[in-house]
Design a protein around this motif. Sequence first.
Motif, PDB file in Angstrom:
ATOM      1  N   ALA A  21       0.829  -1.208   0.000  1.00  0.00           N
ATOM      2  CA  ALA A  21       0.000   0.000   0.000  1.00  0.00           C
ATOM      3  C   ALA A  21       0.865   1.260   0.000  1.00  0.00           C
ATOM      4  N   THR A  22       1.987   1.221   0.723  1.00  0.00           N
ATOM      5  CA  THR A  22       2.889   2.379   0.783  1.00  0.00           C
ATOM      6  C   THR A  22       3.520   2.649  -0.571  1.00  0.00           C
ATOM      7  N   LEU A  23       4.024   1.605  -1.215  1.00  0.00           N
ATOM      8  CA  LEU A  23       4.662   1.777  -2.513  1.00  0.00           C
ATOM      9  C   LEU A  23       3.649   2.287  -3.534  1.00  0.00           C
ATOM     10  N   HIS A  24       2.442   1.741  -3.478  1.00  0.00           N
ATOM     11  CA  HIS A  24       1.396   2.175  -4.416  1.00  0.00           C
ATOM     12  C   HIS A  24       1.051   3.650  -4.200  1.00  0.00           C
ATOM     13  N   ALA A  25       0.909   4.069  -2.949  1.00  0.00           N
ATOM     14  CA  ALA A  25       0.556   5.460  -2.660  1.00  0.00           C
ATOM     15  C   ALA A  25       1.667   6.418  -3.073  1.00  0.00           C
ATOM     16  N   CYS A  26       2.919   6.059  -2.786  1.00  0.00           N
ATOM     17  CA  CYS A  26       4.054   6.929  -3.143  1.00  0.00           C
ATOM     18  C   CYS A  26       4.146   7.113  -4.654  1.00  0.00           C
ATOM     19  N   ASN A  27       3.927   6.052  -5.418  1.00  0.00           N
ATOM     20  CA  ASN A  27       4.036   6.154  -6.869  1.00  0.00           C
ATOM     21  C   ASN A  27       2.829   6.847  -7.488  1.00  0.00           C
ATOM     22  N   GLN A  28       1.664   6.681  -6.879  1.00  0.00           N
ATOM     23  CA  GLN A  28       0.510   7.466  -7.329  1.00  0.00           C
ATOM     24  C   GLN A  28       0.765   8.955  -7.126  1.00  0.00           C
ATOM     25  N   ALA A  29       1.306   9.299  -5.962  1.00  0.00           N
ATOM     26  CA  ALA A  29       1.604  10.699  -5.675  1.00  0.00           C
ATOM     27  C   ALA A  29       2.664  11.243  -6.632  1.00  0.00           C
ATOM     28  N   ALA A  30       3.676  10.440  -6.922  1.00  0.00           N
ATOM     29  CA  ALA A  30       4.732  10.876  -7.842  1.00  0.00           C
ATOM     30  C   ALA A  30       4.190  11.059  -9.258  1.00  0.00           C
ATOM     31  N   GLN A  68       8.544  14.572   0.290  1.00  0.00           N
ATOM     32  CA  GLN A  68       9.738  15.197  -0.293  1.00  0.00           C
ATOM     33  C   GLN A  68      10.409  14.251  -1.297  1.00  0.00           C
ATOM     34  N   HIS A  69      10.511  12.967  -0.926  1.00  0.00           N
ATOM     35  CA  HIS A  69      11.163  12.001  -1.818  1.00  0.00           C
ATOM     36  C   HIS A  69      10.347  11.765  -3.085  1.00  0.00           C
ATOM     37  N   ALA A  70       9.002  11.780  -2.977  1.00  0.00           N
ATOM     38  CA  ALA A  70       8.164  11.612  -4.162  1.00  0.00           C
ATOM     39  C   ALA A  70       8.369  12.771  -5.135  1.00  0.00           C
ATOM     40  N   ILE A  71       8.476  13.980  -4.605  1.00  0.00           N
ATOM     41  CA  ILE A  71       8.703  15.154  -5.458  1.00  0.00           C
ATOM     42  C   ILE A  71      10.088  15.097  -6.095  1.00  0.00           C
ATOM     43  N   LYS A  72      11.087  14.747  -5.296  1.00  0.00           N
ATOM     44  CA  LYS A  72      12.447  14.682  -5.831  1.00  0.00           C
ATOM     45  C   LYS A  72      12.567  13.583  -6.884  1.00  0.00           C
ATOM     46  N   LYS A  73      11.879  12.449  -6.648  1.00  0.00           N
ATOM     47  CA  LYS A  73      11.907  11.362  -7.637  1.00  0.00           C
ATOM     48  C   LYS A  73      11.317  11.813  -8.961  1.00  0.00           C
ATOM     49  N   THR A  74      10.258  12.625  -8.897  1.00  0.00           N
ATOM     50  CA  THR A  74       9.644  13.161 -10.113  1.00  0.00           C
ATOM     51  C   THR A  74      10.616  14.060 -10.871  1.00  0.00           C
ATOM     52  N   ALA A 112       7.189   0.827  -8.588  1.00  0.00           N
ATOM     53  CA  ALA A 112       8.504   1.429  -8.816  1.00  0.00           C
ATOM     54  C   ALA A 112       9.195   1.695  -7.476  1.00  0.00           C
ATOM     55  N   ALA A 113      10.521   1.733  -7.507  1.00  0.00           N
ATOM     56  CA  ALA A 113      11.303   1.882  -6.272  1.00  0.00           C
ATOM     57  C   ALA A 113      11.018   3.219  -5.597  1.00  0.00           C
ATOM     58  N   GLN A 114      11.013   3.190  -4.273  1.00  0.00           N
ATOM     59  CA  GLN A 114      10.807   4.398  -3.471  1.00  0.00           C
ATOM     60  C   GLN A 114      12.009   4.603  -2.556  1.00  0.00           C
ATOM     61  N   PRO A 115      12.663   5.775  -2.587  1.00  0.00           N
ATOM     62  CA  PRO A 115      13.824   6.014  -1.711  1.00  0.00           C
ATOM     63  C   PRO A 115      13.419   6.251  -0.260  1.00  0.00           C
ATOM     64  N   TYR A 116      14.276   5.769   0.639  1.00  0.00           N
ATOM     65  CA  TYR A 116      14.096   5.946   2.080  1.00  0.00           C
ATOM     66  C   TYR A 116      15.386   6.512   2.655  1.00  0.00           C
ATOM     67  N   GLN A 159      25.891   4.192   3.455  1.00  0.00           N
ATOM     68  CA  GLN A 159      25.762   5.652   3.511  1.00  0.00           C
ATOM     69  C   GLN A 159      24.611   6.079   2.619  1.00  0.00           C
ATOM     70  N   GLY A 160      23.907   7.108   3.053  1.00  0.00           N
ATOM     71  CA  GLY A 160      22.873   7.694   2.201  1.00  0.00           C
ATOM     72  C   GLY A 160      21.565   6.923   2.227  1.00  0.00           C
ATOM     73  N   GLU A 161      20.804   7.057   1.149  1.00  0.00           N
ATOM     74  CA  GLU A 161      19.464   6.506   1.056  1.00  0.00           C
ATOM     75  C   GLU A 161      19.483   5.027   0.673  1.00  0.00           C
ATOM     76  N   SER A 162      18.330   4.384   0.929  1.00  0.00           N
ATOM     77  CA  SER A 162      18.093   3.011   0.489  1.00  0.00           C
ATOM     78  C   SER A 162      16.772   2.993  -0.268  1.00  0.00           C
ATOM     79  N   ASP A 163      16.678   2.147  -1.273  1.00  0.00           N
ATOM     80  CA  ASP A 163      15.472   2.077  -2.100  1.00  0.00           C
ATOM     81  C   ASP A 163      14.675   0.829  -1.760  1.00  0.00           C
ATOM     82  N   LEU A 164      13.384   1.002  -1.543  1.00  0.00           N
ATOM     83  CA  LEU A 164      12.461  -0.115  -1.346  1.00  0.00           C
ATOM     84  C   LEU A 164      11.873  -0.477  -2.702  1.00  0.00           C
ATOM     85  N   VAL A 165      11.950  -1.757  -3.063  1.00  0.00           N
ATOM     86  CA  VAL A 165      11.471  -2.186  -4.372  1.00  0.00           C
ATOM     87  C   VAL A 165      10.848  -3.566  -4.251  1.00  0.00           C
ATOM     88  N   CYS A 166       9.829  -3.809  -5.058  1.00  0.00           N
ATOM     89  CA  CYS A 166       9.167  -5.112  -5.127  1.00  0.00           C
ATOM     90  C   CYS A 166       9.406  -5.686  -6.521  1.00  0.00           C
TER      91      CYS A 166
END
Length: 390
Positions: A21-30, A68-74, A112-116, A159-166
């Motif tokens: 549900a989180t990945l779906h919502a983040c990518n819909q927002a992006a 913020q990450h959804a906007i930056k990913k866009t 699609a992958a979402q950064p954390y 170091q830095g961000e990690s990406d969540l992906v299915c």
Amino acid sequence: MKLVVRVKLLPTPLQTSALGATLHACNQAATWAAGVAFEENARRPLELRKHTYAEIRERWGLGAQAAQHAIKKTCDAYTTVKANLRNGRYGRPGAKRHARASGKPVVFRPQAAQPYDDRMLSWQHQARTVSIWTTAGRLKGVAFTGQAEQLAVLAGHRQGESDLVCQGGKWFLIATCEIAEAAPNSHPAGFLGVDLGIVNIAATSDGERHCGRRINRKREQDRKLRSKLQKKQTKSARRRAKKYAGKEARRNKDINHKISKRIVAEAERTGRGIALETLTGIRERARLRKPQRTTLHSWPFAQLGAFIAYKAKRAGVPVVYVDPAYTSQECSQCRHIERGNRPSQAVFSCRVCGFVEHADHNASHNIAHRGWYVWVCGAQSTALELTLIA
């Protein structure tokens, strides 16, 4: 140097539902933000944030960092599209692909992958669990697994961000690690030549050939199945071809990792460098029959070269690139070059000195010789520059 470590998550069914549900919502927002960016021509994070931040948080229930990450990913996606258009990846201006890429907003896949970042994700390496933010709240105790070597690198160098992906119904975290480079070997005891080819993917000047009949038979089976599925042109055939292509790519990547690991380990053990052919234009240079062309184009030689380069850099093994011209026709003993020196694909027989050897090994000896010459010339030029400066 940067390395990417991928660890597999082992979520419970309830945790899986929350992650999905989180990945779906983040990518819909992006995707929605990408449409706004296209309409308002706001392709930078600060500009796009003014138009989308508040609504993303309200409509999709994303936290501040996730929004913020959804906007930056866009914005990053539009930067990539712009670079591809500029470099001709979508053809010339006016072409259909160019018009499709530039004439509509970016769309993100639901998975699609979402950064954390570290505010949204924390690692418990001893327990091998992570605490991760979701739209349903913070999930604690999500188990992960991986190879012992990878987990050690992750614990010590992340170091830095990690990406969540299915991928394929399985959940992964892809983390970036910064690893210190080993001290380079400035005085190698020679060079290990590596010849890349069709029958043998890689042959070294030590007499080792990395391929074999089993791999070649499997590659031929892959080619036949790919051709069969392409001829059917049905929806199920396309779906199966896509699934099988991913499996084939993963197997080829695994083989390239194993080959590069053995080559670098041998060079490191013997205190030598590695000499590779310049890979640019390898497919254009080769003049082959039609069945051989298919075999050549089906192997990721650039990937193999990249694996050798980064593993060598990590081990402190120098790598040089040489001109591959006439390496297969030159005698490694007397340096005579003649097309007739290759009576067959596998045999090299010099018409001047009579030297006979496997053709791939002869070519690898020539590459090793040229590698040493390139290294010595480079060292001499560096010494000359220092003398002139002094």
